[in-house]
Motif scaffolding. Sequence first.
Motif, PDB file in Angstrom:
ATOM      1  N   LYS A 207       0.814  -1.207   0.000  1.00 36.50           N
ATOM      2  CA  LYS A 207       0.000   0.000   0.000  1.00 36.50           C
ATOM      3  C   LYS A 207       0.855   1.269   0.000  1.00 36.50           C
ATOM      4  O   LYS A 207       0.479   2.286  -0.588  1.00 36.50           O
ATOM      5  N   ILE A 208       1.994   1.218   0.675  1.00 36.32           N
ATOM      6  CA  ILE A 208       2.919   2.353   0.638  1.00 36.32           C
ATOM      7  C   ILE A 208       3.389   2.600  -0.794  1.00 36.32           C
ATOM      8  O   ILE A 208       3.333   3.734  -1.302  1.00 36.32           O
ATOM      9  N   ILE A 209       3.839   1.553  -1.463  1.00 30.83           N
ATOM     10  CA  ILE A 209       4.311   1.685  -2.844  1.00 30.83           C
ATOM     11  C   ILE A 209       3.177   2.151  -3.756  1.00 30.83           C
ATOM     12  O   ILE A 209       3.355   3.021  -4.620  1.00 30.83           O
ATOM     13  N   GLU A 210       2.002   1.583  -3.566  1.00 29.33           N
ATOM     14  CA  GLU A 210       0.849   1.928  -4.413  1.00 29.33           C
ATOM     15  C   GLU A 210       0.461   3.395  -4.260  1.00 29.33           C
ATOM     16  O   GLU A 210       0.286   4.111  -5.261  1.00 29.33           O
ATOM     17  N   HIS A 211       0.311   3.858  -3.024  1.00 27.14           N
ATOM     18  CA  HIS A 211      -0.217   5.208  -2.823  1.00 27.14           C
ATOM     19  C   HIS A 211       0.826   6.305  -2.987  1.00 27.14           C
ATOM     20  O   HIS A 211       0.467   7.430  -3.384  1.00 27.14           O
ATOM     21  N   TYR A 212       2.082   6.016  -2.710  1.00 30.02           N
ATOM     22  CA  TYR A 212       3.107   7.038  -2.935  1.00 30.02           C
ATOM     23  C   TYR A 212       3.472   7.152  -4.407  1.00 30.02           C
ATOM     24  O   TYR A 212       3.908   8.219  -4.857  1.00 30.02           O
ATOM     25  N   GLY A 213       3.319   6.074  -5.155  1.00 32.47           N
ATOM     26  CA  GLY A 213       3.560   6.145  -6.591  1.00 32.47           C
ATOM     27  C   GLY A 213       4.949   6.672  -6.923  1.00 32.47           C
ATOM     28  O   GLY A 213       5.956   6.113  -6.496  1.00 32.47           O
ATOM     29  N   LYS A 214       5.005   7.760  -7.658  1.00 31.39           N
ATOM     30  CA  LYS A 214       6.284   8.333  -8.089  1.00 31.39           C
ATOM     31  C   LYS A 214       7.044   9.005  -6.954  1.00 31.39           C
ATOM     32  O   LYS A 214       8.188   9.424  -7.144  1.00 31.39           O
ATOM     33  N   SER A 215       6.432   9.097  -5.784  1.00 33.88           N
ATOM     34  CA  SER A 215       7.110   9.685  -4.624  1.00 33.88           C
ATOM     35  C   SER A 215       7.715   8.622  -3.714  1.00 33.88           C
ATOM     36  O   SER A 215       8.001   8.885  -2.539  1.00 33.88           O
ATOM     37  N   ALA A 216       7.894   7.419  -4.246  1.00 29.81           N
ATOM     38  CA  ALA A 216       8.530   6.320  -3.510  1.00 29.81           C
ATOM     39  C   ALA A 216       9.442   5.553  -4.450  1.00 29.81           C
ATOM     40  O   ALA A 216       9.156   5.418  -5.648  1.00 29.81           O
ATOM     41  N   ARG A 217      10.541   5.041  -3.906  1.00 29.02           N
ATOM     42  CA  ARG A 217      11.426   4.141  -4.663  1.00 29.02           C
ATOM     43  C   ARG A 217      11.873   3.015  -3.741  1.00 29.02           C
ATOM     44  O   ARG A 217      12.154   3.230  -2.561  1.00 29.02           O
ATOM     45  N   MET A 218      11.911   1.810  -4.293  1.00 30.51           N
ATOM     46  CA  MET A 218      12.416   0.647  -3.572  1.00 30.51           C
ATOM     47  C   MET A 218      13.774   0.277  -4.153  1.00 30.51           C
ATOM     48  O   MET A 218      13.946   0.250  -5.373  1.00 30.51           O
ATOM     49  N   GLY A 219      14.733   0.005  -3.285  1.00 31.64           N
ATOM     50  CA  GLY A 219      16.066  -0.388  -3.739  1.00 31.64           C
ATOM     51  C   GLY A 219      16.460  -1.740  -3.177  1.00 31.64           C
ATOM     52  O   GLY A 219      16.093  -2.084  -2.049  1.00 31.64           O
ATOM     53  N   LEU A 220      17.205  -2.518  -3.958  1.00 31.93           N
ATOM     54  CA  LEU A 220      17.642  -3.853  -3.545  1.00 31.93           C
ATOM     55  C   LEU A 220      19.122  -4.038  -3.858  1.00 31.93           C
ATOM     56  O   LEU A 220      19.612  -3.584  -4.900  1.00 31.93           O
ATOM     57  N   VAL A 221      19.823  -4.700  -2.944  1.00 31.91           N
ATOM     58  CA  VAL A 221      21.226  -5.069  -3.151  1.00 31.91           C
ATOM     59  C   VAL A 221      21.304  -6.584  -3.259  1.00 31.91           C
ATOM     60  O   VAL A 221      20.687  -7.305  -2.453  1.00 31.91           O
ATOM     61  N   TYR A 222      22.043  -7.064  -4.264  1.00 29.74           N
ATOM     62  CA  TYR A 222      22.140  -8.498  -4.524  1.00 29.74           C
ATOM     63  C   TYR A 222      23.576  -8.976  -4.409  1.00 29.74           C
ATOM     64  O   TYR A 222      24.530  -8.265  -4.765  1.00 29.74           O
ATOM     65  N   CYS A 223      23.712 -10.210  -3.918  1.00 28.79           N
ATOM     66  CA  CYS A 223      24.958 -10.959  -4.031  1.00 28.79           C
ATOM     67  C   CYS A 223      24.660 -12.085  -5.008  1.00 28.79           C
ATOM     68  O   CYS A 223      23.959 -13.044  -4.654  1.00 28.79           O
ATOM     69  N   GLU A 224      25.126 -11.930  -6.242  1.00 27.57           N
ATOM     70  CA  GLU A 224      24.713 -12.789  -7.356  1.00 27.57           C
ATOM     71  C   GLU A 224      23.183 -12.693  -7.480  1.00 27.57           C
ATOM     72  O   GLU A 224      22.665 -11.605  -7.679  1.00 27.57           O
ATOM     73  N   ASP A 225      22.437 -13.776  -7.307  1.00 24.78           N
ATOM     74  CA  ASP A 225      20.979 -13.701  -7.435  1.00 24.78           C
ATOM     75  C   ASP A 225      20.266 -13.599  -6.089  1.00 24.78           C
ATOM     76  O   ASP A 225      19.039 -13.550  -6.037  1.00 24.78           O
ATOM     77  N   GLN A 226      21.026 -13.536  -5.010  1.00 25.97           N
ATOM     78  CA  GLN A 226      20.447 -13.499  -3.667  1.00 25.97           C
ATOM     79  C   GLN A 226      20.256 -12.057  -3.192  1.00 25.97           C
ATOM     80  O   GLN A 226      21.223 -11.290  -3.096  1.00 25.97           O
ATOM     81  N   PRO A 227      19.004 -11.637  -2.898  1.00 22.70           N
ATOM     82  CA  PRO A 227      18.821 -10.304  -2.306  1.00 22.70           C
ATOM     83  C   PRO A 227      19.360 -10.285  -0.877  1.00 22.70           C
ATOM     84  O   PRO A 227      19.003 -11.138  -0.060  1.00 22.70           O
ATOM     85  N   VAL A 228      20.224  -9.323  -0.585  1.00 26.13           N
ATOM     86  CA  VAL A 228      20.873  -9.271   0.737  1.00 26.13           C
ATOM     87  C   VAL A 228      20.653  -7.938   1.434  1.00 26.13           C
ATOM     88  O   VAL A 228      21.022  -7.775   2.595  1.00 26.13           O
ATOM     89  N   GLY A 229      20.068  -6.969   0.737  1.00 22.72           N
ATOM     90  CA  GLY A 229      19.791  -5.664   1.325  1.00 22.72           C
ATOM     91  C   GLY A 229      18.593  -5.044   0.644  1.00 22.72           C
ATOM     92  O   GLY A 229      18.330  -5.309  -0.530  1.00 22.72           O
ATOM     93  N   CYS A 230      17.841  -4.241   1.383  1.00 20.32           N
ATOM     94  CA  CYS A 230      16.671  -3.611   0.787  1.00 20.32           C
ATOM     95  C   CYS A 230      16.326  -2.336   1.549  1.00 20.32           C
ATOM     96  O   CYS A 230      16.703  -2.166   2.709  1.00 20.32           O
ATOM     97  N   GLY A 231      15.617  -1.466   0.885  1.00 27.14           N
ATOM     98  CA  GLY A 231      15.177  -0.237   1.532  1.00 27.14           C
ATOM     99  C   GLY A 231      14.133   0.464   0.699  1.00 27.14           C
ATOM    100  O   GLY A 231      13.974   0.176  -0.497  1.00 27.14           O
ATOM    101  N   ILE A 232      13.429   1.379   1.326  1.00 32.20           N
ATOM    102  CA  ILE A 232      12.434   2.210   0.643  1.00 32.20           C
ATOM    103  C   ILE A 232      12.696   3.660   1.006  1.00 32.20           C
ATOM    104  O   ILE A 232      12.987   3.975   2.169  1.00 32.20           O
ATOM    105  N   ILE A 233      12.629   4.537   0.007  1.00 27.72           N
ATOM    106  CA  ILE A 233      12.682   5.968   0.268  1.00 27.72           C
ATOM    107  C   ILE A 233      11.364   6.600  -0.171  1.00 27.72           C
ATOM    108  O   ILE A 233      10.747   6.179  -1.147  1.00 27.72           O
ATOM    109  N   LEU A 234      10.943   7.614   0.579  1.00 29.33           N
ATOM    110  CA  LEU A 234       9.762   8.407   0.269  1.00 29.33           C
ATOM    111  C   LEU A 234      10.210   9.857   0.187  1.00 29.33           C
ATOM    112  O   LEU A 234      11.154  10.256   0.864  1.00 29.33           O
TER     113      LEU A 234
END
Length: 351
Positions: A207-234
């Motif tokens: 719902k955060i991603i849906e309602h913030y739309g262009k005012s939100a970004r999700m970021g992911l850090v990978y080690c090969e194909d494994q996600p090892v870090g994540c975050g959201i900015i508004l």
Amino acid sequence: MRMKIRIATPEDKSAWDAYVDNHPNAAPYSLFAWKNAVEEAYGHESCYLLAEEDGTLRGVLPLFHFRIPLWQRNLVSLPFCDMGDILADNAEVRMALANEAVSLAQKRKVKSLEIRSGSENLFSDGHGWNVRVNTGKVRMLLGLPDTSEELWKGFKSKLRSQIRKAEKNGLTFSWGHTETLDAFYDVFSRNMHDLGSPVHSKKWIEKIIEHYGKSARMGLVYCEDQPVGCGIILFTRHTVSIPWASTLREYNRMAPNMMLYWNFLKFAADTHKKTFDFGRSTPGEGTYRFKKQWGAEANSLFWYQVSRSLSSQKVKNKKTSQRKMLAGIWSKLPLPIANCVGPKARKYISL
């Protein structure tokens, strides 16, 4: 025409968001998107107050009627984040909104009114209620230059080498989207479990991603194909805030958090934001030092509690001890059980 204060309706969304977006002290949590996400994910009732004069918006105060079954009811600005606050054109409007919030608390017979603010002396009169201010936390803010290149040049060599360490270890960063929500939630929920804290529901993140739309970004850090870090900015026009960032403990030696934050900072500078808000910290603790190394400065937070009665410091310390004990127990629960039960509890934890 005298100033009028009323509860906002869905038709006020555009005017409300324009006011918040252009207010220099606003955090993105005050946007209507937060209201919609909380209502749809967790069902709490909003009562967003707006002040207007001659049809012109002069100030806003986002509030939620936060009900905890069989226990207590509070008015909170805002749940699930560091800062709600009163945004206003001047001190007169700010005081009028504060007084209206106290009156609303009296009418609704709640236990307390809580406002997480960046302003000192917000309440001069509690209408006969007690006013307590918690100043134990700070908001870590970094003023941004015009470009990420300038930002990079301003970093100390030790910080630049830590950022490069993640790249040398083969980690990669990519922006997330709806299809990567499962990857985000896998890292996020595992990290919260390790910290001994009930995790937000996946629906809340959706719902955060849906309602913030262009005012939100999700970021992911990978080690090969494994996600090892994540975050959201508004973000608003002026400010980027990071409400959630997580990394998997077993990969921390590879510095995924450095890669994550650098990419968020790079985005903020290159989109001409003025401030990066790292969120709250306790001075001297580990998260404080982590944010300080980027150049962030501590700005005092003033968390007000206006209530009919105040608990003693002794009770507060006892609750802190209990929280630490519960965190230790929670981290030992099997992850599937924690992820099932956690969101049901998290709904009623306002911080």
